[in-house]
Design an enzyme around this catalytic site. Structure first.
Site, PDB file in Angstrom:
ATOM      1  N   TYR A   1      -7.507  13.388   2.149  1.00 34.23           N
ATOM      2  CA  TYR A   1      -6.964  11.916   1.393  1.00 34.23           C
ATOM      3  C   TYR A   1      -5.044  12.130   1.510  1.00 34.23           C
ATOM      4  O   TYR A   1      -5.283  11.226   1.937  1.00 34.23           O
ATOM      5  CB  TYR A   1      -7.065  12.314   0.241  1.00 34.23           C
TER       6      TYR A   1
ATOM      7  N   GLU B   1     -10.664  -1.437  -4.715  1.00 32.14           N
ATOM      8  CA  GLU B   1     -10.037  -0.346  -5.739  1.00 32.14           C
ATOM      9  C   GLU B   1     -10.434  -0.508  -7.409  1.00 32.14           C
ATOM     10  O   GLU B   1      -9.883   0.214  -7.892  1.00 32.14           O
ATOM     11  CB  GLU B   1      -8.759  -0.763  -6.010  1.00 32.14           C
TER      12      GLU B   1
ATOM     13  N   ALA C   1       1.046  -1.163   0.202  1.00 28.77           N
ATOM     14  CA  ALA C   1      -0.714   0.157  -0.043  1.00 28.77           C
ATOM     15  C   ALA C   1       0.647   1.230  -0.111  1.00 28.77           C
ATOM     16  O   ALA C   1       1.908   1.414   0.763  1.00 28.77           O
ATOM     17  CB  ALA C   1      -1.261  -0.193   1.326  1.00 28.77           C
TER      18      ALA C   1
END
Length: 171
Positions: free
Chosen positions: A128, A88, A11
């Site tokens: 984010y 995703e 990740a």
């Protein structure tokens, strides 16, 4: 996770933060910090006129010989591949899964990761960016890399986001 078949997932975006990843993938367990050589971290969207759940660009990797991307290798139950792919957007053609060799303190690891399709640059939302920076700090990524993440230019979005859901879980 003894007796459970697992895979390793690298990740580099919002899934750096354990609480974010575990929203839909509860089996994820920290395995190692790692470095992906020959790639650069980019932020963007996957098509024209797309609205993202994060209200701005999201992370992807692009090949770049002299760059590196730091991230987390998560150990996950094989059953979670489906939910991770769904998160995703593989079914919608947003990201494609790929295998990469990640360098770690204990040697190279073959990991699953994701690369955005039809990438076009777009600044991330402040929320984010915050999730990525929190995840980088939470997992002890190198200080120089955390500073690089903190320096990323964000857009001016101020509304609700997935970060709100993460904060609710923490309280």
């Amino acid at each position: 996770m003894s007796g459970v078949r697992y895979f390793l997932y690298f990740a580099f975006g919002s899934n750096l933060l354990k609480e974010r990843l575990q929203l839909q993938n509860p089996s994820a367990v920290f395995h190692r910090v790692g470095r992906l050589q020959g790639y650069v971290l980019q932020f963007g969207l996957w098509a024209e006129n797309v609205v993202s759940r994060w209200n701005g660009g999201v992370a992807t990797i692009e090949e770049c010989p002299d760059e590196e991307v730091w991230g987390v290798v998560w150990k996950m139950a094989i059953e979670d591949i489906t939910s991770l792919d769904k998160q995703e957007g593989v079914d919608k053609g947003i990201y494609s899964p790929m295998e990469v060799t990640v360098e770690t303190e204990t040697g190279p690891l073959l990991c699953r990761t994701y690369k955005m399709n039809n990438f076009r640059p777009c600044a991330p939302s402040p929320q984010y960016k915050e999730v990525i920076c929190l995840g980088a700090q939470q997992n002890g990524l190198p200080e120089h890399y955390i500073k690089k993440l903190q320096a990323v230019e964000a857009n001016n979005y101020t509304g609700p986001s997935i970060l709100d859901d993460i904060k609710k879980l923490k309280n």
